[in-house]
Scaffold this active site. Structure first.
Site, PDB file in Angstrom:
ATOM      1  NE  ARG A   1       4.007   8.949  -7.078  1.00  0.00           N
ATOM      2  CZ  ARG A   1       4.551   7.747  -6.902  1.00  0.00           C
ATOM      3  NH1 ARG A   1       5.716   7.468  -7.464  1.00  0.00           N
ATOM      4  NH2 ARG A   1       3.927   6.829  -6.197  1.00  0.00           N
TER       5      ARG A   1
ATOM      6  CE  LYS B   1       8.197   7.623  -3.829  1.00  0.00           C
ATOM      7  NZ  LYS B   1       8.696   6.944  -5.036  1.00  0.00           N
TER       8      LYS B   1
ATOM      9  CG  ASP C   1       5.301  -3.260  -4.777  1.00  0.00           C
ATOM     10  OD1 ASP C   1       5.925  -4.301  -5.082  1.00  0.00           O
ATOM     11  OD2 ASP C   1       5.817  -2.334  -4.128  1.00  0.00           O
ATOM     12  CG  ASN C   2       7.734  -0.574  -7.134  1.00  0.00           C
ATOM     13  OD1 ASN C   2       6.882   0.034  -6.502  1.00  0.00           O
ATOM     14  ND2 ASN C   2       8.892  -0.913  -6.616  1.00  0.00           N
TER      15      ASN C   2
ATOM     16  N   GLY D   1       0.819  -1.220   0.000  1.00  0.00           N
ATOM     17  CA  GLY D   1       0.000   0.000   0.000  1.00  0.00           C
ATOM     18  C   GLY D   1       0.845   1.259   0.000  1.00  0.00           C
TER      19      GLY D   1
ATOM     20  N   GLY E   1       2.583   3.684   1.482  1.00  0.00           N
ATOM     21  CA  GLY E   1       3.139   3.923   2.815  1.00  0.00           C
ATOM     22  C   GLY E   1       3.629   5.349   2.987  1.00  0.00           C
TER      23      GLY E   1
ATOM     24  NE  ARG F   1       0.922   1.673  -6.846  1.00  0.00           N
ATOM     25  CZ  ARG F   1       2.060   2.320  -6.771  1.00  0.00           C
ATOM     26  NH1 ARG F   1       3.181   1.672  -6.769  1.00  0.00           N
ATOM     27  NH2 ARG F   1       2.090   3.636  -6.676  1.00  0.00           N
TER      28      ARG F   1
HETATM   29  P1  AMP Z   1       9.068   0.870  -2.875  1.00  0.00           P
HETATM   30  O1  AMP Z   1      10.048  -0.238  -2.994  1.00  0.00           O
HETATM   31  O2  AMP Z   1       9.686   2.241  -2.684  1.00  0.00           O
HETATM   32  O3  AMP Z   1       8.099   0.883  -4.007  1.00  0.00           O
HETATM   33  O4  AMP Z   1       8.256   0.647  -1.520  1.00  0.00           O
HETATM   34  C1  AMP Z   1       7.696  -0.565  -1.144  1.00  0.00           C
HETATM   35  C2  AMP Z   1       6.706  -0.354  -0.041  1.00  0.00           C
HETATM   36  O5  AMP Z   1       7.332   0.277   1.091  1.00  0.00           O
HETATM   37  C3  AMP Z   1       5.531   0.536  -0.408  1.00  0.00           C
HETATM   38  O6  AMP Z   1       4.397   0.042   0.282  1.00  0.00           O
HETATM   39  C4  AMP Z   1       5.937   1.870   0.134  1.00  0.00           C
HETATM   40  O7  AMP Z   1       4.846   2.707   0.388  1.00  0.00           O
HETATM   41  C5  AMP Z   1       6.649   1.486   1.413  1.00  0.00           C
HETATM   42  N1  AMP Z   1       7.624   2.511   1.833  1.00  0.00           N
HETATM   43  C6  AMP Z   1       8.825   2.793   1.265  1.00  0.00           C
HETATM   44  N2  AMP Z   1       9.436   3.797   1.922  1.00  0.00           N
HETATM   45  C7  AMP Z   1       8.616   4.179   2.928  1.00  0.00           C
HETATM   46  C8  AMP Z   1       8.682   5.172   3.957  1.00  0.00           C
HETATM   47  N3  AMP Z   1       9.717   5.992   4.115  1.00  0.00           N
HETATM   48  N4  AMP Z   1       7.630   5.252   4.798  1.00  0.00           N
HETATM   49  C9  AMP Z   1       6.561   4.440   4.679  1.00  0.00           C
HETATM   50  N5  AMP Z   1       6.447   3.487   3.750  1.00  0.00           N
HETATM   51  C10 AMP Z   1       7.449   3.350   2.878  1.00  0.00           C
HETATM   52 MG    MG Z   2       6.534   1.353  -4.812  1.00  0.00          MG
END
Ligand code: AMP
Ligand code: MG
Length: 513
Positions: free
Chosen positions: A199, A129, A276-277, A107, A109, A206
């Site tokens: 953004r 973001k 998820d990306n 989700g 985050g 996704r």
């Molecule tokens: P990502 O690899 O950046 O796409 O992140 C994977 C997951 O980790 C997603 O659910 C993001 O929302 C969460 N996430 C990454 N960085 C943070 C952060 N600093 N605070 C909260 N959630 C994060």
């Molecule tokens: Mg992501």
């Protein structure tokens, strides 16, 4: 009297929130949220938001101008300290396969969608973001640091101007708050300046947005989301019958295949191709530890977490795209769709990739039509490029200037792209190319001259850390003209300097953003 700011007249519509079930709770405490596609959550205010970069072209999508971006109200809204009338913010729920393993609920985050803006018949999801914690933040802080925000801001716009499908970036706002990060994962966390990117995309849905409902064993909600997606983002497919859903899954496969070819063409490595990306619209999303090829290297992965296995290396991206789509198809199977239909969609990925890839190679080589000869020439080139350090972007740029002549003249024309000695066989290959290249004009828009080289962004980030944003603004201008650059571009098309070979931020990036 002041004219009303375009900001105040922006119109929003909360269609996603209206059509899909949400989380009944409104707090930010981390939790599982079964049965919901989103959670209501507002950005957490920051100390002193300041707009430090703005994309006028992205702003125009919403009818905004530089004048609007200069108003204090803009920084308040896009720094997360104020909401405009009609904004109904939320964090989306999704899951994902990370590095090949199901990771459960993930989700947004640290992303918060402010609303869906309507402008000139278009609809843009407006998302911050780094705007603070959400129910999906798990143990993290919901924030983003300046360096990674600069990277996302610039790369979104660079990709757009390269003609690669992507989400857009409207603004970069410094928060005045500090964020604690262990950049190198070496047990030395440090405070860094925080920032927020705004953004834009028609949708940030996704593959993992669908997978989560299959994992929940919730076919009704999965169907609701699929129907929502088809109705609003793929209206050409008509009413979302089972047949239309299969046609849609095939279209997602084709778009992803086309995207993979585009990444290979420009030398982009996403770095974290978890499900998820990967956008369901076939856009490049979630710019994290991405990188660009300097010398051609099929094994290059910019992500330090990925180094042990290199799952997300440059040359594996098409294969990973397919693997991800297989997970997506498995999720859709919960709707009771015929398996042959889903498999046919996946086969469409392979077919589209093959055909588009062959055409991409022909275009980069200035050959009017792809065929067995252009493909053989292409494959031999990749083999040759592996035998020495040769710059991917500069090679094609200088190739366009090669003229018939002696073997050493031919090699000499390519010299600016070489990091060391010319590989054996280069002169012969160039002769074969001269015999086949019948449409050099094709090369102009297949081969960018200016890309967002890793070291250029890092130099801009270093300057930004000492309070100097000029280099970010200059890079933003330069990446807007990748194919027919403005005078003075050569400085932005240099080979990677030796200092950047192993420097953090240039050849290696962590996920600690
Ligand atoms: P990502 O690899 O950046 O796409 O992140 C994977 C997951 O980790 C997603 O659910 C993001 O929302 C969460 N996430 C990454 N960085 C943070 C952060 N600093 N605070 C909260 N959630 C994060
Ligand atoms: Mg992501």
């Amino acid at each position: 009297m002041n004219a009303t700011s375009a900001l105040e007249t922006l119109r929003f519509d909360d269609r996603f929130r209206r059509e899909l079930p949400g989380d009944p709770r409104t707090d930010q405490r981390p939790r599982q949220v079964p049965g919901a596609a989103w959670s209501p959550v507002s950005p957490t205010p920051v100390a002193s938001p300041e707009v430090i970069a703005y994309s006028a072209e992205a702003g125009a999508l919403l009818g905004l101008t530089e004048h609007d971006a200069a108003e204090p109200r803009f920084a308040e809204v896009f720094g997360g300290n104020a909401l405009l009338d009609g904004m109904e913010p939320y964090a989306a729920r999704y899951g994902g396969h990370q590095f090949g393993h199901w990771a459960g609920q993930l989700g947004d985050g640290r992303a918060i969608t402010l609303g869906e803006a309507l402008h000139e018949g278009q609809r843009w999801e407006v998302q911050l973001k780094g705007a603070g914690p959400t129910p999906y933040s798990r143990s993290a802080d919901g924030r983003a640091v300046l360096r990674s925000s600069i990277r996302e801001f610039l790369c979104s716009e660079a990709m757009f101007h390269l003609g690669v499908p992507t989400t857009r970036a409207l603004s970069l706002v410094s928060t005045g708050d500090r964020v604690l990060r262990d950049m190198l994962y070496d047990g030395n966390p440090a405070f860094e300046p925080g920032a927020i990117v705004c953004r834009l995309a028609p949708s940030f849905l996704r593959l993992g947005s669908y997978e989560i409902f299959a994992a929940d064993r919730d076919p009704a909600l999965l169907r609701t989301l699929v129907e929502h997606t088809i109705r609003h983002h793929f209206p050409e497919l008509g009413e979302p019958t089972d047949e239309a859903i299969l046609a849609w899954s095939a279209e997602v496969c084709r778009r992803t295949a086309a995207l993979m070819v585009e990444w290979l063409r420009v030398g982009f490595v996403h770095g974290v191709m978890n499900t998820d990306n990967l956008s369901v619209l076939g856009l490049t999303i979630d710019y994290g530890p991405y990188g660009w090829l300097d010398p051609y290297d099929p094994d290059f992965t910019p992500n330090t977490t990925d180094l042990p296995r290199r799952r997300y290396r440059y040359a594996s991206q098409p294969q990973i795209g397919l693997w991800n789509l297989e997970r997506f198809a498995s999720a859709l199977a919960l709707l009771g769709l015929p398996q042959e239909g889903l498999v046919a969609g996946l086969q469409g990925y392979v077919d589209t990739f093959r055909a588009t890839y062959a055409e991409m190679g022909a275009a980069k080589l200035g050959i009017s039509e792809a065929g067995p000869e252009s493909s053989a020439l292409w494959e031999d080139l990749l083999g040759l490029l592996c035998r020495a350090e040769i710059d991917w972007t500069l090679f094609f740029h200088h190739l366009a200037d090669v003229q018939p002549g002696s073997a050493s003249d031919r090699v000499q024309a390519i010299r600016p792209a070489l990091y060391d000695e010319a590989p054996e066989g280069l002169a012969d290959w160039l002769q074969r190319w001269l015999d086949l290249a019948d449409d050099r004009d094709r090369m102009t828009h297949a081969n960018p001259k200016v890309i967002l080289r890793n070291f250029l962004v890092q130099e801009a980030i270093d300057k930004a850390h000492s309070g100097e944003m000029g280099a970010v603004h200059e890079l933003l201008r330069r990446i807007q003209h990748p194919y027919e650059p403005e005078p003075g571009w050569q400085d932005f098309a240099r080979r990677r300097p030796e200092w950047a070979r192993h420097a953090p931020g240039c050849s290696m990036l962590s996920c600690s953003s």
